[in-house]
Design a protein around this motif. Structure first.
Motif, PDB file in Angstrom:
ATOM      1  N   LEU A 116       0.796  -1.256   0.001  1.00 12.77           N
ATOM      2  CA  LEU A 116      -0.122   0.025   0.007  1.00 12.77           C
ATOM      3  C   LEU A 116       0.845   1.128   0.139  1.00 12.77           C
ATOM      4  CD1 LEU A 116      -2.818   1.299   0.176  1.00 12.77           C
ATOM      5  CD2 LEU A 116      -2.555   1.109   2.639  1.00 12.77           C
ATOM      6  N   LEU A 117       0.691   1.982  -1.056  1.00 19.64           N
ATOM      7  CA  LEU A 117       1.611   3.142  -1.267  1.00 19.64           C
ATOM      8  C   LEU A 117       0.630   4.422  -0.794  1.00 19.64           C
ATOM      9  CD1 LEU A 117       2.773   2.885  -4.968  1.00 19.64           C
ATOM     10  CD2 LEU A 117       4.026   2.378  -2.748  1.00 19.64           C
ATOM     11  N   LEU A 132      -4.876  -6.068  -2.258  1.00 20.98           N
ATOM     12  CA  LEU A 132      -3.777  -6.400  -1.564  1.00 20.98           C
ATOM     13  C   LEU A 132      -3.440  -7.606  -1.193  1.00 20.98           C
ATOM     14  CD1 LEU A 132      -4.050  -2.844   0.713  1.00 20.98           C
ATOM     15  CD2 LEU A 132      -2.297  -3.384  -1.188  1.00 20.98           C
ATOM     16  N   LYS A 133      -4.369  -8.367  -0.867  1.00 25.47           N
ATOM     17  CA  LYS A 133      -4.162  -9.780  -0.278  1.00 25.47           C
ATOM     18  C   LYS A 133      -4.096 -10.832  -1.586  1.00 25.47           C
ATOM     19  CE  LYS A 133      -6.778  -9.712   4.111  1.00 25.47           C
ATOM     20  NZ  LYS A 133      -8.096 -10.436   4.724  1.00 25.47           N
ATOM     21  N   SER A 168      -5.376  -5.329   5.567  1.00 23.72           N
ATOM     22  CA  SER A 168      -4.874  -6.516   4.661  1.00 23.72           C
ATOM     23  C   SER A 168      -3.666  -7.062   5.148  1.00 23.72           C
ATOM     24  CB  SER A 168      -4.791  -5.723   3.465  1.00 23.72           C
ATOM     25  OG  SER A 168      -3.707  -4.841   3.540  1.00 23.72           O
ATOM     26  N   GLY A 169      -2.872  -6.276   6.080  1.00 23.08           N
ATOM     27  CA  GLY A 169      -1.685  -6.805   6.380  1.00 23.08           C
ATOM     28  C   GLY A 169      -0.454  -6.357   5.578  1.00 23.08           C
ATOM     29  N   ALA A 170      -0.819  -5.787   4.341  1.00 17.05           N
ATOM     30  CA  ALA A 170       0.157  -5.412   3.389  1.00 17.05           C
ATOM     31  C   ALA A 170       1.022  -4.400   3.895  1.00 17.05           C
ATOM     32  CB  ALA A 170      -0.245  -4.993   2.207  1.00 17.05           C
ATOM     33  N   PRO A 171       2.388  -4.500   3.420  1.00 16.56           N
ATOM     34  CA  PRO A 171       3.269  -3.398   3.865  1.00 16.56           C
ATOM     35  C   PRO A 171       2.927  -2.133   3.589  1.00 16.56           C
ATOM     36  CG  PRO A 171       4.531  -5.231   2.904  1.00 16.56           C
ATOM     37  CD  PRO A 171       3.225  -5.510   2.685  1.00 16.56           C
ATOM     38  N   ILE A 210       6.289   0.108   6.438  1.00 17.24           N
ATOM     39  CA  ILE A 210       5.789   0.005   7.979  1.00 17.24           C
ATOM     40  C   ILE A 210       5.094  -1.148   7.971  1.00 17.24           C
ATOM     41  CG2 ILE A 210       4.298   0.975   9.826  1.00 17.24           C
ATOM     42  CD1 ILE A 210       5.193   3.793   8.560  1.00 17.24           C
ATOM     43  N   TYR A 211       5.086  -2.043   8.844  1.00 13.74           N
ATOM     44  CA  TYR A 211       4.451  -3.468   8.878  1.00 13.74           C
ATOM     45  C   TYR A 211       3.444  -3.250  10.341  1.00 13.74           C
ATOM     46  CZ  TYR A 211       7.855  -5.159   5.621  1.00 13.74           C
ATOM     47  OH  TYR A 211       8.596  -5.061   4.518  1.00 13.74           O
TER      48      TYR A 211
END
Length: 239
Positions: free
Chosen positions: A73-74, A139-140, A173-176, A211-212
């Motif tokens: 995710l930007l 994203l997933k 989503s847990g995406a970076p 960021i995680y």
């Protein structure tokens, strides 16, 4: 003035090419989803490169090594219509954006859907929730998405407050989450008037370390939007 005329002529040709591919996507697409996405990667970079080249700006790309592989995710500030092509060009691939429902128009919307863009109606809470869920699903699946948490382009040149809940795509989503700083695109068009509508400027696109969400403390998770906002503002003021 000459720079503006040349840009507009090239932009007209650009729109013809964009329309052609949008028609192909809508009526003649026979690829499966992943093949189509990979095809879009090449086309998106090609058209983003053209817009960047046509605008004839001095471009600095910083921190590209900070961008991880896969669905990310930007999160960027927003100062110009040119932010989208510059971000796509600097990232080097197709990006799905959360777009206003007003952009859901013929031709353009066909192209945007193939990029995995999603259209949001802020006045309809139920539909907005579904749109966010669609973005989380993208994203997933490993697709890259981008958001402008200010909600619209800054009219003052200053970064505005990020809207609460705007980072839900990343947290759910847990995406970076990769903060991005864009500076200088406002000087290409938004600050100008005819006949010198398009001017040359210096543009910087800076990718900050990812960021995680799941690695943050509980307190930082609660304040994530403000943390990302402050990181972008701090870097913006240093460029």
């Amino acid at each position: 003035m000459l720079n503006t005329v040349i840009f507009l002529l090239k932009f007209f040709v650009f729109c013809i090419g964009l329309t052609y591919h949008a028609i192909i996507f809508k009526f003649f697409n026979k690829r499966d989803e992943r093949d189509q996405y990979n095809y879009m990667r090449k086309l998106t970079y090609k058209y983003a490169y053209k817009l960047v080249k046509y605008s004839k700006q001095k471009l600095d790309i910083i921190g590209k090594e900070n961008v991880p592989e896969g669905g990310i995710l930007l999160v960027s500030n927003h100062e110009s219509y040119f932010d989208i092509p510059y971000l796509a060009y600097c990232y080097g691939s197709v990006i799905g954006f959360i777009a206003k429902k007003e952009l859901n128009i013929p031709v353009l919307s066909s192209w945007m859907r193939e990029m995995k863009c999603i259209f949001i109606d802020r006045g309809d809470v139920r539909k907005s929730i579904q749109v966010i869920n669609d973005g989380i699903s993208n994203l997933k699946k490993g697709y890259t998405m981008a958001i402008f948490p200010e909600g619209h382009r800054s009219t003052t040149g200053e970064i505005m407050e990020f809207k609460k809940g705007s980072l839900r795509l990343g947290t759910k989503s847990g995406a970076p989450i990769v903060p991005v700083v864009i500076k200088g695109t406002r000087n290409i068009y938004e600050n100008n008037k005819l006949p010198n509508l398009i001017k040359r400027s210096n543009v910087t696109v800076c990718f900050l370390p990812p960021i995680y969400y799941d690695k943050l403390s509980t307190e930082d998770q609660k304040n994530l939007t403000l943390i990302v906002e402050n990181k972008i503002k701090e870097k913006y003021n240093l460029i």
